[in-house]
Design a protein around this motif. Structure first.
Motif, PDB file in Angstrom:
ATOM      1  N   ASP A 118     -47.547 -46.556 -18.190  1.00 22.95           N
ATOM      2  CA  ASP A 118     -47.239 -45.581 -17.147  1.00 22.95           C
ATOM      3  C   ASP A 118     -46.397 -46.194 -16.040  1.00 22.95           C
ATOM      4  N   ASN A 119     -46.697 -47.444 -15.694  1.00 30.80           N
ATOM      5  CA  ASN A 119     -45.986 -48.103 -14.592  1.00 30.80           C
ATOM      6  C   ASN A 119     -44.598 -48.575 -14.988  1.00 30.80           C
ATOM      7  N   LYS A 120     -44.406 -48.892 -16.268  1.00 33.34           N
ATOM      8  CA  LYS A 120     -43.160 -49.504 -16.717  1.00 33.34           C
ATOM      9  C   LYS A 120     -42.189 -48.545 -17.397  1.00 33.34           C
ATOM     10  N   THR A 121     -42.667 -47.380 -17.816  1.00 31.52           N
ATOM     11  CA  THR A 121     -41.839 -46.476 -18.625  1.00 31.52           C
ATOM     12  C   THR A 121     -41.358 -45.286 -17.808  1.00 31.52           C
ATOM     13  N   SER A 122     -40.064 -45.041 -17.835  1.00 32.98           N
ATOM     14  CA  SER A 122     -39.491 -43.901 -17.120  1.00 32.98           C
ATOM     15  C   SER A 122     -39.562 -42.647 -17.986  1.00 32.98           C
ATOM     16  N   ASP A 123     -39.337 -41.488 -17.363  1.00 37.00           N
ATOM     17  CA  ASP A 123     -39.317 -40.238 -18.125  1.00 37.00           C
ATOM     18  C   ASP A 123     -38.181 -40.238 -19.148  1.00 37.00           C
ATOM     19  N   GLN A 124     -37.082 -40.894 -18.822  1.00 39.73           N
ATOM     20  CA  GLN A 124     -35.974 -40.986 -19.777  1.00 39.73           C
ATOM     21  C   GLN A 124     -36.398 -41.780 -21.015  1.00 39.73           C
ATOM     22  N   ASN A 125     -37.189 -42.831 -20.817  1.00 40.60           N
ATOM     23  CA  ASN A 125     -37.714 -43.597 -21.953  1.00 40.60           C
ATOM     24  C   ASN A 125     -38.608 -42.720 -22.829  1.00 40.60           C
ATOM     25  N   ILE A 126     -39.464 -41.922 -22.190  1.00 34.38           N
ATOM     26  CA  ILE A 126     -40.378 -41.039 -22.929  1.00 34.38           C
ATOM     27  C   ILE A 126     -39.575 -40.033 -23.744  1.00 34.38           C
ATOM     28  N   ILE A 127     -38.553 -39.457 -23.135  1.00 34.13           N
ATOM     29  CA  ILE A 127     -37.712 -38.475 -23.835  1.00 34.13           C
ATOM     30  C   ILE A 127     -37.024 -39.116 -25.029  1.00 34.13           C
ATOM     31  N   TYR A 128     -36.534 -40.327 -24.845  1.00 33.00           N
ATOM     32  CA  TYR A 128     -35.852 -41.027 -25.947  1.00 33.00           C
ATOM     33  C   TYR A 128     -36.822 -41.288 -27.097  1.00 33.00           C
ATOM     34  N   LEU A 129     -38.026 -41.754 -26.776  1.00 31.00           N
ATOM     35  CA  LEU A 129     -39.012 -42.075 -27.806  1.00 31.00           C
ATOM     36  C   LEU A 129     -39.509 -40.834 -28.543  1.00 31.00           C
ATOM     37  N   SER A 130     -39.375 -39.664 -27.917  1.00 31.01           N
ATOM     38  CA  SER A 130     -39.866 -38.432 -28.536  1.00 31.01           C
ATOM     39  C   SER A 130     -38.885 -37.830 -29.538  1.00 31.01           C
TER      40      SER A 130
END
Length: 274
Positions: free
Chosen positions: A2-14
Protein backbone atom coordinates in the motif's frame (compact mmCIF):
# COMPACT_ATOMS: atom_id res chain seq x y z
CA UNK A 1 2.52 -2.68 -0.97
CA UNK A 2 0.00 0.00 0.00
CA UNK A 3 2.82 2.40 0.86
CA UNK A 4 4.98 1.64 -2.17
CA UNK A 5 2.48 1.07 -4.99
CA UNK A 6 0.76 3.87 -6.87
CA UNK A 7 -2.69 3.66 -8.46
CA UNK A 8 -0.98 3.65 -11.86
CA UNK A 9 0.95 0.53 -10.80
CA UNK A 10 -2.31 -1.15 -9.72
CA UNK A 11 -3.95 -0.29 -13.05
CA UNK A 12 -0.98 -1.68 -14.97
CA UNK A 13 -0.97 -4.93 -12.97
CA UNK A 14 -4.71 -5.38 -13.57
CA UNK A 15 -4.30 -5.56 -17.35
CA UNK A 16 -4.55 -9.25 -18.22
CA UNK A 17 -2.92 -8.84 -21.62
CA UNK A 18 0.23 -7.49 -19.92
CA UNK A 19 0.68 -10.40 -17.50
CA UNK A 20 4.20 -11.80 -17.80
CA UNK A 21 3.41 -15.01 -15.88
CA UNK A 22 0.99 -17.76 -16.87
CA UNK A 23 -1.96 -17.59 -14.45
CA UNK A 24 -4.02 -20.80 -14.75
CA UNK A 25 -7.14 -19.37 -13.10
CA UNK A 26 -7.27 -16.39 -15.46
CA UNK A 27 -6.53 -18.56 -18.48
CA UNK A 28 -9.41 -20.85 -17.44
CA UNK A 29 -11.67 -17.81 -17.12
CA UNK A 30 -10.70 -16.44 -20.53
CA UNK A 31 -11.71 -19.72 -22.24
CA UNK A 32 -15.25 -19.50 -20.77
CA UNK A 33 -18.38 -19.00 -22.88
CA UNK A 34 -19.39 -15.69 -21.22
CA UNK A 35 -18.68 -13.35 -18.34
CA UNK A 36 -20.69 -15.16 -15.68
CA UNK A 37 -19.01 -18.47 -16.43
CA UNK A 38 -15.64 -16.73 -16.47
CA UNK A 39 -16.17 -15.22 -13.02
CA UNK A 40 -17.30 -18.57 -11.63
CA UNK A 41 -14.16 -20.26 -12.97
CA UNK A 42 -12.00 -17.48 -11.58
CA UNK A 43 -13.63 -17.85 -8.16
CA UNK A 44 -13.16 -21.63 -8.20
CA UNK A 45 -9.44 -21.56 -8.91
CA UNK A 46 -8.39 -18.13 -7.59
CA UNK A 47 -6.86 -19.55 -4.41
CA UNK A 48 -4.25 -21.34 -6.53
CA UNK A 49 -2.49 -18.03 -7.18
CA UNK A 50 -3.23 -15.97 -4.07
CA UNK A 51 -4.89 -15.85 -0.62
CA UNK A 52 -8.05 -14.22 -1.96
CA UNK A 53 -11.62 -15.57 -1.96
CA UNK A 54 -14.31 -14.49 -4.43
CA UNK A 55 -17.91 -15.04 -3.31
CA UNK A 56 -20.52 -14.76 -6.09
CA UNK A 57 -24.18 -13.89 -5.46
CA UNK A 58 -26.65 -13.78 -8.36
CA UNK A 59 -30.28 -12.66 -8.58
CA UNK A 60 -32.58 -12.07 -11.56
CA UNK A 61 -30.93 -8.82 -12.62
CA UNK A 62 -27.47 -8.55 -11.13
CA UNK A 63 -24.43 -10.51 -9.97
CA UNK A 64 -22.21 -9.32 -7.12
CA UNK A 65 -18.67 -10.47 -6.37
CA UNK A 66 -17.44 -10.08 -2.80
CA UNK A 67 -13.66 -10.11 -2.27
CA UNK A 68 -12.19 -11.30 1.02
CA UNK A 69 -9.06 -12.87 2.47
CA UNK A 70 -8.90 -16.65 2.37
CA UNK A 71 -6.99 -17.12 5.65
CA UNK A 72 -8.01 -16.26 9.20
CA UNK A 73 -10.47 -13.58 8.09
CA UNK A 74 -7.63 -11.07 7.91
CA UNK A 75 -8.51 -7.74 6.34
CA UNK A 76 -7.29 -7.25 2.78
CA UNK A 77 -5.18 -4.12 2.15
CA UNK A 78 -6.22 -1.44 -0.31
CA UNK A 79 -3.71 -2.61 -2.92
CA UNK A 80 -5.27 -6.09 -3.07
CA UNK A 81 -8.88 -4.87 -3.09
CA UNK A 82 -8.28 -2.37 -5.90
CA UNK A 83 -6.26 -4.87 -7.94
CA UNK A 84 -8.85 -7.66 -7.62
CA UNK A 85 -11.74 -5.40 -8.59
CA UNK A 86 -9.88 -4.08 -11.62
CA UNK A 87 -8.75 -7.59 -12.63
CA UNK A 88 -12.36 -8.80 -12.66
CA UNK A 89 -13.43 -5.80 -14.71
CA UNK A 90 -10.52 -6.19 -17.12
CA UNK A 91 -11.30 -9.89 -17.52
CA UNK A 92 -14.83 -9.04 -18.68
CA UNK A 93 -13.74 -6.23 -20.97
CA UNK A 94 -10.98 -8.31 -22.55
CA UNK A 95 -13.18 -11.36 -23.04
CA UNK A 96 -16.10 -9.48 -24.59
CA UNK A 97 -14.13 -6.66 -26.24
CA UNK A 98 -16.76 -4.31 -24.76
CA UNK A 99 -16.30 -1.46 -22.28
CA UNK A 100 -18.41 -3.03 -19.56
CA UNK A 101 -19.18 -0.71 -16.65
CA UNK A 102 -20.11 -2.08 -13.22
CA UNK A 103 -23.42 -1.12 -11.63
CA UNK A 104 -21.73 -0.69 -8.26
CA UNK A 105 -18.19 -0.83 -6.85
CA UNK A 106 -17.15 -0.21 -3.30
CA UNK A 107 -14.93 -0.87 -0.31
CA UNK A 108 -13.87 0.95 2.86
CA UNK A 109 -10.97 2.53 0.95
CA UNK A 110 -10.78 5.73 -1.07
CA UNK A 111 -10.55 5.36 -4.86
CA UNK A 112 -8.07 7.55 -6.67
CA UNK A 113 -8.99 9.56 -9.76
CA UNK A 114 -7.03 7.26 -12.07
CA UNK A 115 -8.86 4.17 -10.81
CA UNK A 116 -12.22 5.94 -11.09
CA UNK A 117 -11.38 6.79 -14.71
CA UNK A 118 -10.79 3.08 -15.43
CA UNK A 119 -14.01 2.06 -13.69
CA UNK A 120 -15.95 4.76 -15.56
CA UNK A 121 -18.27 5.19 -12.58
CA UNK A 122 -18.14 6.54 -9.03
CA UNK A 123 -17.36 3.95 -6.34
CA UNK A 124 -19.04 3.94 -2.93
CA UNK A 125 -17.80 3.62 0.64
CA UNK A 126 -18.95 0.16 1.78
CA UNK A 127 -18.24 -2.18 4.67
CA UNK A 128 -17.41 -5.00 2.22
CA UNK A 129 -15.27 -5.21 -0.92
CA UNK A 130 -17.87 -5.56 -3.64
CA UNK A 131 -18.32 -5.18 -7.39
CA UNK A 132 -21.73 -5.67 -9.06
CA UNK A 133 -22.59 -6.22 -12.74
CA UNK A 134 -25.75 -6.30 -14.83
CA UNK A 135 -26.51 -9.90 -15.81
CA UNK A 136 -27.00 -8.79 -19.41
CA UNK A 137 -23.35 -7.72 -19.52
CA UNK A 138 -22.24 -11.02 -17.99
CA UNK A 139 -24.23 -12.93 -20.62
CA UNK A 140 -22.19 -11.40 -23.45
CA UNK A 141 -20.18 -14.10 -25.28
CA UNK A 142 -16.42 -14.25 -24.82
CA UNK A 143 -14.42 -13.90 -28.02
CA UNK A 144 -11.69 -15.97 -26.36
CA UNK A 145 -14.00 -18.91 -25.62
CA UNK A 146 -12.26 -22.25 -26.25
CA UNK A 147 -13.91 -25.50 -25.12
CA UNK A 148 -11.07 -27.65 -26.43
CA UNK A 149 -8.47 -25.79 -24.37
CA UNK A 150 -10.71 -25.86 -21.29
CA UNK A 151 -11.13 -29.63 -21.62
CA UNK A 152 -7.34 -29.91 -21.80
CA UNK A 153 -6.43 -27.76 -18.77
CA UNK A 154 -9.33 -28.53 -16.41
CA UNK A 155 -8.07 -31.95 -15.15
CA UNK A 156 -4.73 -30.45 -14.11
CA UNK A 157 -6.42 -27.51 -12.37
CA UNK A 158 -8.71 -29.89 -10.47
CA UNK A 159 -5.73 -32.06 -9.49
CA UNK A 160 -3.87 -29.01 -8.19
CA UNK A 161 -6.96 -27.87 -6.30
CA UNK A 162 -7.23 -31.21 -4.50
CA UNK A 163 -3.52 -31.12 -3.71
CA UNK A 164 -3.73 -27.65 -2.18
CA UNK A 165 -6.83 -28.53 -0.15
CA UNK A 166 -5.10 -31.65 1.15
CA UNK A 167 -2.11 -29.58 2.27
CA UNK A 168 -4.36 -26.95 3.76
CA UNK A 169 -6.11 -29.54 5.93
CA UNK A 170 -2.93 -29.94 8.01
CA UNK A 171 -2.69 -26.20 8.59
CA UNK A 172 -6.41 -26.01 9.39
CA UNK A 173 -6.07 -28.82 11.95
CA UNK A 174 -3.07 -27.08 13.53
CA UNK A 175 -4.93 -23.78 13.68
CA UNK A 176 -7.95 -25.42 15.30
CA UNK A 177 -5.72 -27.00 17.95
CA UNK A 178 -3.74 -23.82 18.59
CA UNK A 179 -6.83 -21.63 18.91
CA UNK A 180 -8.18 -24.07 21.48
CA UNK A 181 -4.90 -24.52 23.37
CA UNK A 182 -3.25 -21.07 23.34
CA UNK A 183 -5.48 -19.53 26.08
CA UNK A 184 -4.59 -22.45 28.39
CA UNK A 185 -0.86 -22.11 27.68
CA UNK A 186 -0.60 -25.75 26.57
CA UNK A 187 0.32 -25.19 22.90
CA UNK A 188 3.92 -26.32 22.43
CA UNK A 189 4.95 -28.25 19.34
CA UNK A 190 5.26 -31.46 21.39
CA UNK A 191 1.67 -31.18 22.61
CA UNK A 192 0.29 -30.28 19.16
CA UNK A 193 2.15 -33.05 17.33
CA UNK A 194 0.93 -35.56 19.92
CA UNK A 195 -2.67 -34.42 19.40
CA UNK A 196 -2.22 -34.85 15.64
CA UNK A 197 -0.83 -38.33 16.26
CA UNK A 198 2.42 -37.61 14.41
CA UNK A 199 5.98 -37.10 15.60
CA UNK A 200 7.42 -33.64 16.18
CA UNK A 201 9.96 -34.22 13.40
CA UNK A 202 7.24 -35.29 10.92
CA UNK A 203 5.17 -32.22 11.77
CA UNK A 204 8.16 -29.92 11.21
CA UNK A 205 8.99 -31.63 7.90
CA UNK A 206 5.41 -31.36 6.63
CA UNK A 207 5.20 -27.70 7.59
CA UNK A 208 8.49 -27.02 5.82
CA UNK A 209 7.01 -28.62 2.67
CA UNK A 210 4.12 -26.16 2.98
CA UNK A 211 6.67 -23.32 3.27
CA UNK A 212 5.68 -22.46 6.81
CA UNK A 213 6.78 -23.36 10.34
CA UNK A 214 5.26 -24.10 13.72
CA UNK A 215 6.19 -20.62 14.97
CA UNK A 216 4.43 -19.10 11.95
CA UNK A 217 1.33 -21.15 12.71
CA UNK A 218 1.37 -19.92 16.30
CA UNK A 219 1.59 -16.35 15.04
CA UNK A 220 -1.40 -16.82 12.71
CA UNK A 221 -3.46 -18.36 15.50
CA UNK A 222 -2.64 -15.51 17.86
CA UNK A 223 -3.62 -12.98 15.20
CA UNK A 224 -6.97 -14.69 14.69
CA UNK A 225 -7.63 -14.62 18.45
CA UNK A 226 -6.52 -11.07 19.18
CA UNK A 227 -9.46 -9.13 17.66
CA UNK A 228 -12.24 -10.90 19.61
CA UNK A 229 -10.22 -10.49 22.79
CA UNK A 230 -9.57 -6.81 22.11
CA UNK A 231 -13.30 -6.19 21.70
CA UNK A 232 -14.04 -7.69 25.12
CA UNK A 233 -13.95 -4.61 27.36
CA UNK A 234 -13.92 -6.77 30.50
CA UNK A 235 -10.37 -7.87 29.65
CA UNK A 236 -7.29 -5.75 30.33
CA UNK A 237 -4.34 -5.77 27.94
CA UNK A 238 -2.45 -7.81 30.54
CA UNK A 239 -5.28 -10.37 30.51
CA UNK A 240 -5.14 -10.51 26.71
CA UNK A 241 -1.37 -10.98 26.64
CA UNK A 242 -1.62 -14.04 28.91
CA UNK A 243 -4.63 -15.45 27.01
CA UNK A 244 -2.49 -15.26 23.86
CA UNK A 245 0.23 -17.29 25.54
CA UNK A 246 2.78 -14.54 26.23
CA UNK A 247 4.83 -14.76 29.39
CA UNK A 248 4.75 -10.99 29.89
CA UNK A 249 2.86 -7.97 28.46
CA UNK A 250 6.04 -6.50 26.95
CA UNK A 251 6.50 -9.52 24.68
CA UNK A 252 2.89 -9.20 23.57
CA UNK A 253 3.31 -5.49 22.88
CA UNK A 254 6.42 -6.05 20.73
CA UNK A 255 4.74 -8.78 18.72
CA UNK A 256 1.58 -6.69 18.28
CA UNK A 257 3.51 -3.72 16.92
CA UNK A 258 5.12 -6.03 14.34
CA UNK A 259 1.66 -7.23 13.24
CA UNK A 260 -0.23 -3.95 13.07
CA UNK A 261 2.38 -1.17 13.25
CA UNK A 262 0.88 0.32 16.42
CA UNK A 263 0.65 -0.41 20.13
CA UNK A 264 -2.13 -2.66 21.49
CA UNK A 265 -3.67 0.25 23.40
CA UNK A 266 -3.86 2.47 20.29
CA UNK A 267 -5.34 -0.35 18.22
CA UNK A 268 -7.91 -1.13 20.91
CA UNK A 269 -9.05 2.47 21.11
CA UNK A 270 -9.67 2.48 17.36
CA UNK A 271 -11.73 -0.73 17.21
CA UNK A 272 -13.77 0.19 20.28
CA UNK A 273 -14.63 3.56 18.73
CA UNK A 274 -16.07 1.70 15.71
Amino acid sequence: MDNKTSDQNIIYLSQIEKMNTFMPSFFAAMTAQNGLEAIKRLAEYKFLIGPVKLTIMTNEKTTSIHISGIDLQLELPRFTVMLEQLLILNLLRTGTSKTIVPIKVGSKYDYGTDIIDVLKMTPEKLMENEIIFDNNDLARPFLSSNNVMWTFIRPELDRKKLEVKSNKSLEENIQALLIKRIPSGDFGIDEVSKSLNISKRTLQRNLKTLKTSFNEQVKYARQSLVNPLMKDETLTLIDISYLLGYSDPESFSRAFKNWYGMSPSTYREKILLK
